[in-house]
Enzyme design. Structure first.
Site, short mmCIF file in Angstrom:
data_model
loop_
_atom_site.label_atom_id
_atom_site.label_comp_id
_atom_site.label_asym_id
_atom_site.label_seq_id
_atom_site.Cartn_x
_atom_site.Cartn_y
_atom_site.Cartn_z
N ARG A 1 0.78 -1.25 0.04
CA ARG A 1 0.10 -0.07 0.13
C ARG A 1 0.78 1.14 0.10
NH1 ARG A 1 -4.98 1.40 4.24
NH2 ARG A 1 -3.42 0.96 5.80
N ASP B 1 -4.04 3.30 14.27
CA ASP B 1 -3.22 3.86 13.07
C ASP B 1 -3.61 5.25 12.70
OD1 ASP B 1 -5.32 3.67 11.52
OD2 ASP B 1 -4.46 2.12 10.26
#
Length: 539
Positions: free
Chosen positions: A162, A450
């Site tokens: 990613r 996160d």
């Protein structure tokens, strides 16, 4: 002779020269020459879209692309080699220890995350590329400071990398265009370009391929840009068209209205869509934060996957994917086990079991976990539904009929509480402190946090203050109240030499307590604290 117009401003740490080769920088230059201008156009379009929403225009399914949605004949490319079975995917940053742990996790796929689970320090960005280079060639190992050795086993997951989103830049690399104008490099093109240039052929030779998760897309034109990047890159390296496979995270509310169009634009490179739940919630708060009290969401703990707008979004995603031959991948439950606390572990396993059972039952083809100890739990729920089948793409959800109003139905049986306010302050502060130390995935109060969950925390606080929300206990949420809570959290924090709590508090104030709402906290924090003083290094 290899020529490029990318200047390295960051320090060259050990082995960085293996990644930042003249040939790789020449490839990055070509990517920027071709696509940097279009990237800026797409970011400008995002800004205009946000303004329209702020001014009261509701999102809708696009009338101009109705023909794409109504055409039953087209399909996406689907799974590439090694992506047919994605029932459990483990997510995590690309530091060396986490890389080895992910490769040994028993998951089918590793989402090698250079985005929200990675603090984009220069060392993490290029060091992550070194670790991925080694992982693909099975030459990676790790020895902890305590002397514990980590080695990679025989069976490893398929890697899906990613890159960072279109909105981010890499200020340690400076791109100069053909007219002589300099600017920071695109983080998306840097992350994608370095990984693809160095590893595409090695991945193909290993029987897999260059696969990517695409974050933060807001519309089908951004997907078209990525598709053009893929085609250009395949041609540049002499790789057959359609070798790249992309899975798009549907994690913004505008993208939820264009799922089918996003699949269509990427159809020759597309494997599926993912329900990125935490950023999706953040996107709704961000886009509708100033509209009215009807768009105010309660405590984060009340925003579950079964509330109306989240249910509509995930049901639509599965139905859309399967109609077009694409995988539908579920999201990440934030609960994580604690090997030192059996009660915490039991609660985490119970929550994750319920989450994955719901996803498998709804038709998802796979799901995410954030910890190796959760792989077996998630796999058991998908095994129960899939059996020996690699996926359930053949399960058509013809029963799903989701309207624009369903996607925007924000009614939730929940409240804003004093504890919810304090929890948001605490999580945002502690996550930012971790992020500034270079750790982008942090276990906080037995949840894996996160950048996306920190965004929810600070954006809720901003909205509650500006909407003059009163908590269930009768407290008006004001700037002074949040500042007081911030000071209390700072005073109670476990301090250590070299911690970044004071800097984290300053970032918190900048992204939460100011009148202006920054679109991403990472942009503010990156520019202030993660960019080294420019120091030119010969390349």
């Amino acid at each position: 002779m290899t020529t490029h117009r990318i200047e390295i401003l960051g320090m060259l740490e050990p082995r960085f020269d293996e990644i930042l080769t003249p040939e790789a920088l020449a490839f990055l230059t070509r990517l920027h020459d071709q696509f940097a201008g279009r990237r800026h156009e797409r970011l400008d379009a995002r800004m205009h879209q946000r303004k329209h929403i702020e001014n009261g225009r509701d999102l809708r399914f696009l009338p101009e692309t109705a023909a794409i949605r109504e055409d039953p004949s087209w399909r996406v490319a689907g799974a590439g080699p090694g992506l047919e079975d994605r029932r459990v995917e483990i997510t995590g940053p690309t530091d060396r220890k986490m890389t080895v742990n992910a490769l040994n996790s028993g998951a089918k796929v590793w989402l090698a995350d250079q985005e929200d689970a990675t603090s984009p320090t220069w060392g993490n960005v290029i060091g992550g590329q070194v670790n991925l280079f080694d992982a693909i060639r099975r030459q990676i190992d790790f020895t902890s400071p305590e002397g514990k050795e980590y080695r990679v086993g025989e069976q490893t997951p398929t890697i899906v990398m990613r890159p960072r989103g279109w909105h981010l830049v890499e200020k340690h690399l400076r791109y100069t265009d053909r007219a002589g104008l300099g600017s920071p490099a695109s983080a998306s093109l840097v992350d994608f370009g370095l990984y693809f240039f160095h590893n595409a052929k090695a991945l193909i030779d290993a029987g897999r391929g260059p696969y990517f998760y695409l974050p933060k897309l807001e519309n089908h034109l951004e997907a078209r840009l990525w598709d053009d990047v893929f085609t250009f890159s395949e041609n540049a390296l002499g790789i057959p068209h359609g070798t790249i496979r992309a899975t798009v995270l549907i994690e913004t509310i505008p993208a939820a209205f264009e799922m089918e169009e996003i699949l269509f634009e990427l159809r020759e490179h597309c494997a599926g869509l993912n329900a990125g739940r935490w950023d999706y919630i953040f996107s709704i708060i961000k886009n509708f934060r100033g509209r009215s009290a009807g768009f105010v969401l309660p405590d984060r703990s009340s925003i579950t996957m079964t509330v109306p707008f989240m249910r509509a979004y995930t049901e639509l995603l599965v139905a859309t994917c399967h109609r077009r031959g694409a995988h539908a991948i579920g999201g990440m439950s934030a609960f994580i086990p604690n090997r030192r606390d059996p009660e915490v572990t039991a609660r985490a396993l119970e929550a994750v079991t319920a989450d994955k059972r719901r996803e498998a039952g709804d038709g998802f083809d796979g799901t995410w976990v954030a910890h190796p100890d959760l792989v077996a739990t998630a796999r058991a729920e998908f095994d129960a539904v899939l059996g020996d089948r690699p996926n359930q793409v053949d399960r058509q959800r013809d029963d799903v009929h989701v309207t624009a109003a369903d996607l925007l139905d924000l009614r939730i049986d929940g409240q804003v509480t004093d504890q919810g306010v304090r929890s948001n302050v605490s999580i945002a502060l502690r996550y930012l402190e971790s992020w500034l130390r270079g750790v982008g995935a942090a276990a906080i109060d037995n949840l894996m946090e996160d950048a996306a969950t920190a965004e929810i925390s600070r954006s809720q606080l901003w909205q509650w203050m500006h909407q003059r929300v009163v908590t269930a206990e009768g407290q008006l949420i004001t700037r002074d109240m949040v500042e007081r809570l911030l000071r209390e959290e700072l005073a109670g924090a476990e301090r250590a030499p070299g911690d970044r709590f004071d800097d984290a508090a300053e970032v918190f104030r900048a992204v939460t307590l100011e009148e202006h709402f920054p679109t991403f906290l990472t942009i503010t924090a990156y520019s202030r604290y993660l960019v080294d003083a420019p120091e030119r290094v010969a390349a």
